[in-house]
Design a protein around this motif. Structure first.
Motif, PDB file in Angstrom:
ATOM      1  N   GLU A  52     -11.782  36.411 -20.093  1.00 36.30           N
ATOM      2  CA  GLU A  52     -11.958  35.154 -19.251  1.00 36.30           C
ATOM      3  C   GLU A  52     -10.945  33.633 -19.639  1.00 36.30           C
ATOM      4  N   ASN A  53     -10.351  34.058 -20.432  1.00 35.88           N
ATOM      5  CA  ASN A  53      -9.457  33.311 -20.946  1.00 35.88           C
ATOM      6  C   ASN A  53      -7.777  33.264 -20.462  1.00 35.88           C
ATOM      7  N   ASN A  54      -7.624  33.974 -19.850  1.00 37.25           N
ATOM      8  CA  ASN A  54      -5.985  34.788 -19.759  1.00 37.25           C
ATOM      9  C   ASN A  54      -5.794  33.477 -18.081  1.00 37.25           C
ATOM     10  N   THR A  55      -4.539  33.655 -17.640  1.00 43.34           N
ATOM     11  CA  THR A  55      -4.355  33.256 -16.305  1.00 43.34           C
ATOM     12  C   THR A  55      -4.776  34.489 -15.653  1.00 43.34           C
ATOM     13  N   SER A  88     -16.360  30.964 -13.385  1.00 40.78           N
ATOM     14  CA  SER A  88     -16.297  31.539 -14.877  1.00 40.78           C
ATOM     15  C   SER A  88     -17.956  32.421 -15.237  1.00 40.78           C
TER      16      SER A  88
END
Length: 187
Positions: A52-55, A88
């Motif tokens: 979820e925090n990746n590009t 998200s």
């Protein structure tokens, strides 16, 4: 199992099915989108919570550069006629190609940057085949909002599109029975 009987790879293959991301990266069939010249197409690309925090990005295969990318959740990023938005709440991102042209047809990749190594070799990607058909050119009223909600895109991904996919039915009727028969032969 006896040596040389051709089944020594099966336990390793079944073990790989338990690796996070393996099924979605290697066993998934491409999504097919069909659009008309001048219109828009959208695709939802799901991902696992660990990413979820990746590009997230979109590129035309072979990926030499990213067409559009986002590292910020819930904000739409644009590059020309293409936008991307990381949703998200549904662990997915939506890519929309607007004002389609015939040259937009081809295979694209939904990608998740998972590597510190430059390039696309180690990223998780999912193929999307875009077909653009010629159509009647119609006038569009610019005051009409043609955007659908995120809920619409998320629900359409998980309801109709999967069950109508030929690749899904091939998986259900050909590959699943094959894996089950191999597993029963091993046991």
């Amino acid at each position: 199992m006896t040596p040389g009987d051709g089944r020594s790879w099966l336990p390793a293959a079944l073990l790989l099915l338990q690796v996070p991301g393996f099924v979605s990266q290697f066993l998934s069939s491409p999504i097919s989108l069909v659009g008309t010249v001048g219109q828009s197409v959208s695709v939802i690309c799901p991902y696992e919570k660990i990413y979820e925090n990746n590009t997230k990005y979109w590129c035309k295969s072979p990926c030499l550069w990213k067409t559009v990318e986002t590292a910020v959740p819930d904000v739409e990023a644009w590059n020309g006629r293409v936008s991307i938005r990381d949703i998200s709440a549904t662990l997915s991102f939506r890519v929309t190609m607007r004002n389609l042209r015939e040259e937009d047809a081809g295979t694209y990749l939904c990608g998740i940057d998972t590597s510190d190594v430059p390039g696309f070799v180690f990223d998780l990607t999912y193929p999307v085949v875009v077909t653009v058909t010629p159509g009647l050119h119609t006038l569009v009223d610019p005051t009409v909002n043609t955007e659908a909600s995120d809920d619409y895109y998320a629900s359409s991904l998980y309801s109709g599109s999967l069950l109508s996919s030929i690749y899904f039915w091939l998986l259900v009727f050909l590959e699943v029975p094959l894996v089950l028969s191999m597993l029963s032969a091993v046991l």
